[in-house]
Design an enzyme around this catalytic site. Structure first.
Site, PDB file in Angstrom:
ATOM      1  N   ASP A 298     -49.273  49.385 -18.687  1.00  0.00           N
ATOM      2  CA  ASP A 298     -49.906  50.456 -17.901  1.00  0.00           C
ATOM      3  C   ASP A 298     -49.942  51.743 -18.718  1.00  0.00           C
ATOM      4  OD1 ASP A 298     -49.652  48.507 -15.961  1.00  0.00           O
ATOM      5  OD2 ASP A 298     -47.956  49.478 -14.978  1.00  0.00           O
TER       6      ASP A 298
HETATM    7  C1  26A Z   1     -51.391  43.069  -6.252  1.00  0.00           C
HETATM    8  N1  26A Z   1     -50.277  43.189  -7.157  1.00  0.00           N
HETATM    9  C2  26A Z   1     -49.538  41.995  -7.426  1.00  0.00           C
HETATM   10  C3  26A Z   1     -49.978  44.410  -7.759  1.00  0.00           C
HETATM   11  C4  26A Z   1     -48.860  44.601  -8.606  1.00  0.00           C
HETATM   12  C5  26A Z   1     -48.693  45.866  -9.201  1.00  0.00           C
HETATM   13  N2  26A Z   1     -49.540  46.877  -9.000  1.00  0.00           N
HETATM   14  C6  26A Z   1     -50.570  46.645  -8.169  1.00  0.00           C
HETATM   15  N3  26A Z   1     -50.802  45.455  -7.558  1.00  0.00           N
HETATM   16  N4  26A Z   1     -47.827  43.821  -9.028  1.00  0.00           N
HETATM   17  C7  26A Z   1     -47.063  44.566  -9.843  1.00  0.00           C
HETATM   18  N5  26A Z   1     -47.579  45.800  -9.941  1.00  0.00           N
HETATM   19  C8  26A Z   1     -47.079  46.948 -10.708  1.00  0.00           C
HETATM   20  O1  26A Z   1     -47.114  46.670 -12.050  1.00  0.00           O
HETATM   21  C9  26A Z   1     -46.339  47.688 -12.663  1.00  0.00           C
HETATM   22  C10 26A Z   1     -45.925  47.271 -14.034  1.00  0.00           C
HETATM   23  O2  26A Z   1     -47.018  46.988 -14.816  1.00  0.00           O
HETATM   24  C11 26A Z   1     -45.642  47.309 -10.407  1.00  0.00           C
HETATM   25  O3  26A Z   1     -45.568  48.170  -9.287  1.00  0.00           O
HETATM   26  C12 26A Z   1     -45.194  47.970 -11.705  1.00  0.00           C
HETATM   27  O4  26A Z   1     -45.017  49.355 -11.553  1.00  0.00           O
END
Ligand code: 26A
Length: 346
Positions: A298
């Site tokens: 990210d």
């Molecule tokens: C729909 N999903 C599975 C998700 C996520 C996500 N952010 C949005 N939608 N699953 C994990 N994360 C985020 O990924 C970040 C790390 O790359 C987590 O909240 C974490 O901060």
């Protein structure tokens, strides 16, 4: 130089990360892989309380593209980035509000008083992280929310859009609307593949948006998942990047760029219609300086997008992404150091 406000608009799922150092037994208990991102099912329900009660979990602002938005704002002039997504009206949303305020990120949340803010269980084992997400209020974002006047004015004002691919699980029509806006006005449209399960299980909405990608960002496992689900008959990251770059494109005024990160291995970049791919080595930091890698991708996307919005060269933008990722992995969770470090160009 004076620039206009909110040049970058970001859309995805605001989440609160409940992050702890875990072990094999914990991963096994919930059937989690060491390094993955999934949506929570029935069998995962207990994990949040388990992490809080038994693993000394920390509450950290998360949501992949919200991390990216905070990251881009870290590098850009004040009031450069705005972020959209859905939250509840609870203490978790309050934590997110505090975090984005500290980062100088403008948010236009859809607030749902009846549903809890989304949560992501993050289990750290060594340099791996396993994520299990309960979307909560983030799951209720709609195209109508995007069309609300106070939000739509941000859509019109923005000079570039960044979409976290996790939003394909929530509201493909909102993604498609931003894609159309970008192409119609020749604004860059940046998409992150986000996780292997997106190209695997959300192939149709992903593919519908593909002609609009000016920049597509993923890591090596996401690239492999894309290749497999799209029958590319290769596992070579460079070949996959080239295939992504050369998919049919709506806005012919911009050549598509595909960027694949691979942890400490070089970042791979393919440009539509150009021979060969470029490799940008990563400047490694000593292992003992790494706190955790949650949010590294990210952060890369945030630094990179800041460069693109600011009109920097592709090479410089990659460098900005790598620089910010390096800072983020030295912090707990998807965070950036404060006081701010000054960026030094390539
Ligand atoms: C729909 N999903 C599975 C998700 C996520 C996500 N952010 C949005 N939608 N699953 C994990 N994360 C985020 O990924 C970040 C790390 O790359 C987590 O909240 C974490 O901060």
């Amino acid at each position: 130089m004076a620039t206009s406000d909110y040049r970058l608009l970001v859309l995805e799922n605001p989440l609160l990360d409940i992050q702890a150092v875990g072990d094999e037994a914990l991963l096994e208990k919930y059937g989690l892989k060491t390094n993955d991102a999934i949506l929570a099912e029935e069998k995962h329900q207990g994990i949040f309380e388990d992490l809080l009660n038994n693993y000394d979990a920390k509450l950290i602002a998360g949501g992949a593209a919200q991390n990216t938005a905070r990251g881009a704002q870290y590098l850009l002039a004040p009031n450069s980035v705005a972020y959209l997504g859905g939250v509840g009206d609870d203490k978790y949303a309050a934590i997110l509000h505090d975090a984005v305020k500290a980062a100088g990120l403008r948010v236009e949340y859809r607030v749902d008083p009846k549903v809890s803010t989304g949560r992501c269980a993050v289990v750290i084992t060594g340099h791996n992280r396993s994520m299990c997400t309960e979307l909560g209020a983030a799951n209720f974002y709609t195209l109508e929310d995007l069309k609300k006047p106070e939000v739509w004015s941000l859509v019109e004002k923005a000079e570039a859009y960044y979409i976290g691919g996790y939003h394909f699980t929530v509201c493909p029509p909102a993604i498609q609307e931003l894609a159309n806006q970008a192409a119609a006005r020749n604004k860059p449209f940046i998409l992150s593949l986000s996780a292997p399960f997106i190209p695997q299980f959300f192939k149709d909405p992903l593919d519908a948006s593909a002609p609009f990608w000016d920049y597509v960002i993923g890591n090596e496992t996401e690239a492999a998942a894309y290749a497999e689900s799209h029958g590319l008959a290769t596992t070579d990251v460079k070949e996959i990047a080239t295939a992504l770059a050369n998919l049919p494109k709506a806005n012919a005024q911009r050549k598509r760029v595909a960027i694949i990160t691979q942890g400490t291995e070089p970042t791979i970049v393919a440009v539509q219609g150009e021979e060969g791919v470029k490799e940008y080595p990563v400047h490694e930091i000593p292992k003992e300086q790494i706190v955790d890698t949650n949010g590294a991708g990210d952060a890369f996307a945030g630094g990179f997008s800041a460069g693109i919005v600011d009109g920097k060269s592709l090479e410089e933008s990659i460098h900005m992404g790598q620089w910010l990722a390096r800072l983020s992995i030295q912090e707990l969770g998807p965070s950036y150091p404060f006081p701010k470090q000054t960026y030094t160009s390539a």
